[in-house]
Design a protein around this motif. Sequence first.
Motif, PDB file in Angstrom:
ATOM      1  N   THR A 278     -27.469  54.189  35.673  1.00  0.00           N
ATOM      2  CA  THR A 278     -29.063  54.965  35.400  1.00  0.00           C
ATOM      3  C   THR A 278     -30.185  53.218  34.572  1.00  0.00           C
ATOM      4  O   THR A 278     -29.757  52.531  33.953  1.00  0.00           O
ATOM      5  CB  THR A 278     -28.766  55.575  33.794  1.00  0.00           C
ATOM      6  OG1 THR A 278     -28.002  56.695  34.498  1.00  0.00           O
ATOM      7  CG2 THR A 278     -30.276  56.390  34.169  1.00  0.00           C
ATOM      8  N   ASP A 312     -33.720  54.637  43.072  1.00  0.00           N
ATOM      9  CA  ASP A 312     -32.946  54.780  41.943  1.00  0.00           C
ATOM     10  C   ASP A 312     -31.563  54.389  41.594  1.00  0.00           C
ATOM     11  O   ASP A 312     -31.599  53.173  41.877  1.00  0.00           O
ATOM     12  CB  ASP A 312     -32.637  56.204  41.807  1.00  0.00           C
ATOM     13  CG  ASP A 312     -33.958  57.739  41.964  1.00  0.00           C
ATOM     14  OD1 ASP A 312     -34.747  56.875  41.769  1.00  0.00           O
ATOM     15  OD2 ASP A 312     -34.134  58.437  42.856  1.00  0.00           O
ATOM     16  N   ASP A 313     -30.671  54.879  41.387  1.00  0.00           N
ATOM     17  CA  ASP A 313     -28.951  54.226  41.338  1.00  0.00           C
ATOM     18  C   ASP A 313     -28.182  54.603  42.388  1.00  0.00           C
ATOM     19  O   ASP A 313     -27.191  54.178  41.802  1.00  0.00           O
ATOM     20  CB  ASP A 313     -28.548  55.557  39.951  1.00  0.00           C
ATOM     21  CG  ASP A 313     -29.887  55.154  38.755  1.00  0.00           C
ATOM     22  OD1 ASP A 313     -30.294  54.227  38.199  1.00  0.00           O
ATOM     23  OD2 ASP A 313     -29.454  56.518  38.211  1.00  0.00           O
ATOM     24  N   ASP A 349     -22.109  51.980  38.083  1.00  0.00           N
ATOM     25  CA  ASP A 349     -22.029  53.019  36.564  1.00  0.00           C
ATOM     26  C   ASP A 349     -20.186  53.223  36.757  1.00  0.00           C
ATOM     27  O   ASP A 349     -19.207  52.714  36.837  1.00  0.00           O
ATOM     28  CB  ASP A 349     -21.927  54.640  37.615  1.00  0.00           C
ATOM     29  CG  ASP A 349     -20.848  54.921  38.500  1.00  0.00           C
ATOM     30  OD1 ASP A 349     -19.712  54.128  38.663  1.00  0.00           O
ATOM     31  OD2 ASP A 349     -21.142  55.797  38.954  1.00  0.00           O
TER      32      ASP A 349
END
Length: 380
Positions: A278, A312-313, A349
Motif C-alpha cells: 500500500t 495506485d498499487d 505486497d
Amino acid sequence: MTAISERVSDPTEQQASKRVSQSVFDGSRLRVVLLVDVYDGAQQQFLEAYEEMGKQVASVPGHVSDQLCQSIENPSQWLITSEWESAPPFLAWVNSEEHVRMVEPMHSCIRDTRSLRFHIVRETGGEEARSASGERRLQSSPRIGDGVIRHALTFTVKPGSERKVAELLANYKSPEARVDDTTRLCRTSLFMHGNRVVRAIEVRGDLLAALRHVARQPEIRAVEEAINPYLEQQRDFHDQESVRVFFTRAALPAVHHVTGGQDIEQAQRHALYYPARTGMGMRLAELLARQDERAADDPRSPVLQSTVYERDDVVVRLIDVRGGLDADPAAALGLPDAAQVAELTTLLDEGAAKKDGNLSRLLTLARMDLITDRRSAPEA
C-alpha cells in the motif's frame, strides 16, 4: 542498496537518453493543461464546482499552483492549468479515488475534456521567473520519442470466471486500425494474472481519439457487453456516468518506456505483474524504470524494450525479449543483482514478497498469461 527515494540523476547532470521515449521520473516540474467544453448555461455551475475543488487541491502534496481561464471568443471553452513539483505526485492524485470523488460535481456541466501533461524544459520571463527557475527543477534535455503513445487499462473479474473471460477476450474481431488522417492503432496486447485483466495499447497520433474510436466499434462493444456480467466493478452501458467512472478507475498509465535501439520484430512479448505494498506503487515503478534504463545500454541484455505501467498499487511491466523469460530470470524481472531483489521485496505486497530472493519463484509469481497480441498491418 540504492536508496529508493533517490532520483534517476541530478537534473543538472542528467542527459536524456536517446533510447528513452517516455518517463515521469525526471524530477522536473510538471505543467498540466486541461481543456474543458462546458454546456451552454452551465458556466456559473462549473465555476462554483472548480472553486470548491481548488480549495481541496491546494492541500495535495506536490501541488504548486493552478489557473482557471475562460475563452474570450467562446465562453463555453475553459482552460485549467496547474503546476506540480514533479509528475509522480500529480499522477498519484489524479489516479486516486479522492480525485474521482472530487471532480464528480463537474461532470454534469462538462460536455468534453482533454488533458495534456508536460515536463517543463525551459522557462523565460523576468527576474522573478529566472529566480524561480534556479530554485525549481527543469528537465535538462528533451527526450527522443518514437511517435507512439502507450497506455493500458486494467480491471478484475469475478473469481471463477477467468477462463470464460479469457476466451471472450481472445476471440473478438480486431477493430479498424485507421482512426483518422493522423491517428492509427498500432498494437494491442492483452494479458491476465489470476482475475486481473490488463489491455495495453499502442497508438500513433491522438490517444483519446483512438480510445473513442475503439469504443464505437461494434465488435468491441459486443465483447465488452459479453464480459460485463463477470466484472467485479459493475458498469451500466446505458448510464454514461457509470461507464466514465469504470474507465477512469481502469486507466493504467505508462510511466516509463525504454528501448535498446535493437530490432524487436522477432522479439517475444511478455507482461509481468508486481503487486505493490500500500502506497509503494510509484516507488516500485521507479525502481523498475531505473534498472530498465540502465539495461537499455547493455547490448547483451535480452530485454529489448520495456514499458512500465502504474496506478495506485498495481505495477505492470511489458517487455519484448529475445529468447524466453526463464533463460535469464534476473534480466526478465529487471533486477540485475541481489541488492535490487532485496529492494523489490520490500515494496511488494506480503503475498508476493518472500525474502528468499529466489528469482525463478519471483518470475513465476509475476508472469502474466498472454491472451492476445495483435499488430495492425503497415499502411500502404
